[in-house]
Enzyme design. Structure first.
Site, PDB file in Angstrom:
ATOM      1  N   GLU A 274       0.818  -1.207   0.000  1.00 10.32           N
ATOM      2  CA  GLU A 274       0.000   0.000   0.000  1.00 10.32           C
ATOM      3  C   GLU A 274       0.858   1.266   0.000  1.00 10.32           C
ATOM      4  OE1 GLU A 274      -4.350   0.475   1.766  1.00 10.32           O
ATOM      5  OE2 GLU A 274      -2.830   0.570   3.341  1.00 10.32           O
ATOM      6  N   HIS A 295       9.219 -26.449   2.071  1.00 14.99           N
ATOM      7  CA  HIS A 295       8.642 -27.628   1.429  1.00 14.99           C
ATOM      8  C   HIS A 295       7.530 -27.272   0.462  1.00 14.99           C
ATOM      9  CE1 HIS A 295      10.802 -30.415   4.146  1.00 14.99           C
ATOM     10  NE2 HIS A 295      10.700 -29.408   5.000  1.00 14.99           N
ATOM     11  N   LYS A 406     -13.062   1.545  -2.244  1.00 11.88           N
ATOM     12  CA  LYS A 406     -13.987   1.833  -1.149  1.00 11.88           C
ATOM     13  C   LYS A 406     -15.199   2.612  -1.642  1.00 11.88           C
ATOM     14  CE  LYS A 406     -10.641   1.991   2.672  1.00 11.88           C
ATOM     15  NZ  LYS A 406     -10.013   2.864   3.688  1.00 11.88           N
TER      16      LYS A 406
END
Length: 433
Positions: A274, A295, A406
């Protein structure tokens, strides 16, 4: 905090940075440091985050949570999103549950929310709800659901709730109406930089952790800032990350060797993405966990594209958990050592394997997972991010792309007229059924 950038040098890795290049870059670091210091001194927007260890009052936080002493708190539930939740989760995750477990509602997934509220002992659960604006849709929706769950069980939510918000807005109004303990979000500090403030420290205070120690660790990080990357661990991390991105390391893998730092990797991902993802720039943060992801992801890091920087993060000290002796053939070499010894060996082997493959990697260490070291680690990463932003020339403290989304979501929910919501209807479709 200790930072070793040796495995990111061009003599080891590709991409890598030569010592001569670092010397030249250090001149720019000195200029950036002067700008950062001015910003801290003047408490400018964003730069004020690096003054939090001095400006945050531990006593105010401790006083706000005192009413919860009358309740046998077994769990702390943080209701927030992004920086309003990740800082608190990181601090509590790193230090352990203390006197109460750590839980976070930072998404609006209905299955997860319902399941968590069914499982929590609400009568013994404290709630910390965080929203700077007091209007964050996800946070307020979750809080309304949480409040309803308390009322359905006949539990007084007002006796178990602490609010952190701005001076105005519906959350502040609610706190005033219900006489809830209410703390102020720090001025001029974006949420992702607010871990060492009321935003991030309330759950730790409820759990009995050393809030003053966290701030002292942050202050140690503040005092370590200097005009040279060769004298300042945070600036070494920020400068080498910038230089590696310039040379093609477009991804930044954060790989802590401690499960207690798993939330830290999530916090890092928001901080880095951000803050620095602007103007076509910015490393893509990747979360990994040592030794588990040796792994699952290590194959790619060693044998895939050399477009990555791997940063290992670990405490130097571990609890002593002995591995029992055994006569089983092929396992006897493990007996007599500890799980910490094994984890350290896994760490050093992975670090060496990446260096052998020529992939740049950086080592970040703290003494141990205690309040002071965690506070210094958080501060160091924030300072590293700010320096990288200065060197890149981006607006580190804004997030316009996030705000676009938003507004679009709020428009879709009927929260106002926003032209961004119109883009949803314009979506290109090629549906395969």
């Amino acid at each position: 905090m200790y930072v070793d950038i040796g495995n990111a040098l061009s003599s080891v890795a590709t991409p890598g940075v030569s010592c001569d290049s670092l010397e030249r870059l250090d001149e720019r670091v000195a200029d950036a440091h002067e700008r950062i210091e001015r910003g801290i001194t003047d408490r400018e927007f964003g730069y004020a985050a690096l003054a939090l260890p001095e400006d945050t009052d531990a006593d105010v936080i401790e006083t706000a949570v005192e009413p919860l002493d009358d309740i046998d708190v077994d769990a702390v539930l943080t209701v927030g999103i992004g920086g309003s939740a990740l800082g608190a989760a990181t601090v509590s995750g790193a230090l352990g549950p203390g006197s109460a477990g750590t839980f976070v509602l930072d998404n609006v997934d209905p299955r997860r929310t319902a399941r968590l509220l069914d499982d929590l002992p609400l009568a013994d659960t404290a709630v910390h709800v965080v929203s700077r604006s007091g209007t964050t849709a996800e946070t307020l929706a979750n809080f309304l659901v949480v409040r309803d769950a308390y009322e359905a069980e006949g539990v007084d939510w007002t006796e178990r709730t602490v609010v952190t918000t701005g001076p105005d807005g519906p959350l502040r109004t609610l706190a005033d109406e219900e006489d809830l303990p209410a703390l102020d979000v720090p001025d001029g500090v974006p949420g992702r930089f607010s871990a060492l403030s009321t935003v991030g420290l309330v759950p730790a205070a409820i759990q009995g952790h050393d809030v003053s120690g966290l701030l002292a660790g942050g202050q140690a990080g503040r005092e370590s800032l200097s005009g040279s990357l060769f004298d300042c661990p945070a600036y070494a991390l920020g400068a080498i990350s910038y230089a590696l991105e310039e040379r093609g390391a477009s991804q930044h893998v954060c790989m802590p060797y401690s499960e207690d730092l798993e939330f830290f990797a999530e916090w890092f991902a928001q901080l880095w993405a951000e803050s620095l993802g602007k103007d076509g720039l910015g490393q893509t943060p990747v979360r990994a966990l040592g030794a588990t992801d040796q792994h699952s992801q290590l194959q790619l890091y060693r044998a895939g594209r050399h477009d990555k920087q791997v940063t290992f993060v670990r405490p130097r000290e571990h609890p002593a958990v002995p591995i029992p002796e055994t006569d089983v053939e092929g396992l006897s070499y493990l007996g007599g050592s500890t799980l910490g010894d094994l984890l350290d060996a896994e760490f050093e082997a992975t670090e060496a394997s990446l260096a052998a493959a020529g992939l740049p990697n950086v080592r970040v260490e703290i003494d141990r997972l205690d309040a002071e070291s965690v506070g210094e680690l958080l501060y160091g990463y924030e300072a590293a991010c700010v320096l990288a932003g200065e060197l890149m020339g981006v607006e580190t403290f804004t997030q316009p792309a996030v705000e676009w989304g938003k507004r679009a979501a709020r428009g879709l929910l009927g929260g106002g007229e926003f032209e961004e919501a119109d883009a949803v209807a314009e979506k290109q479709r090629l549906l395969v059924e």
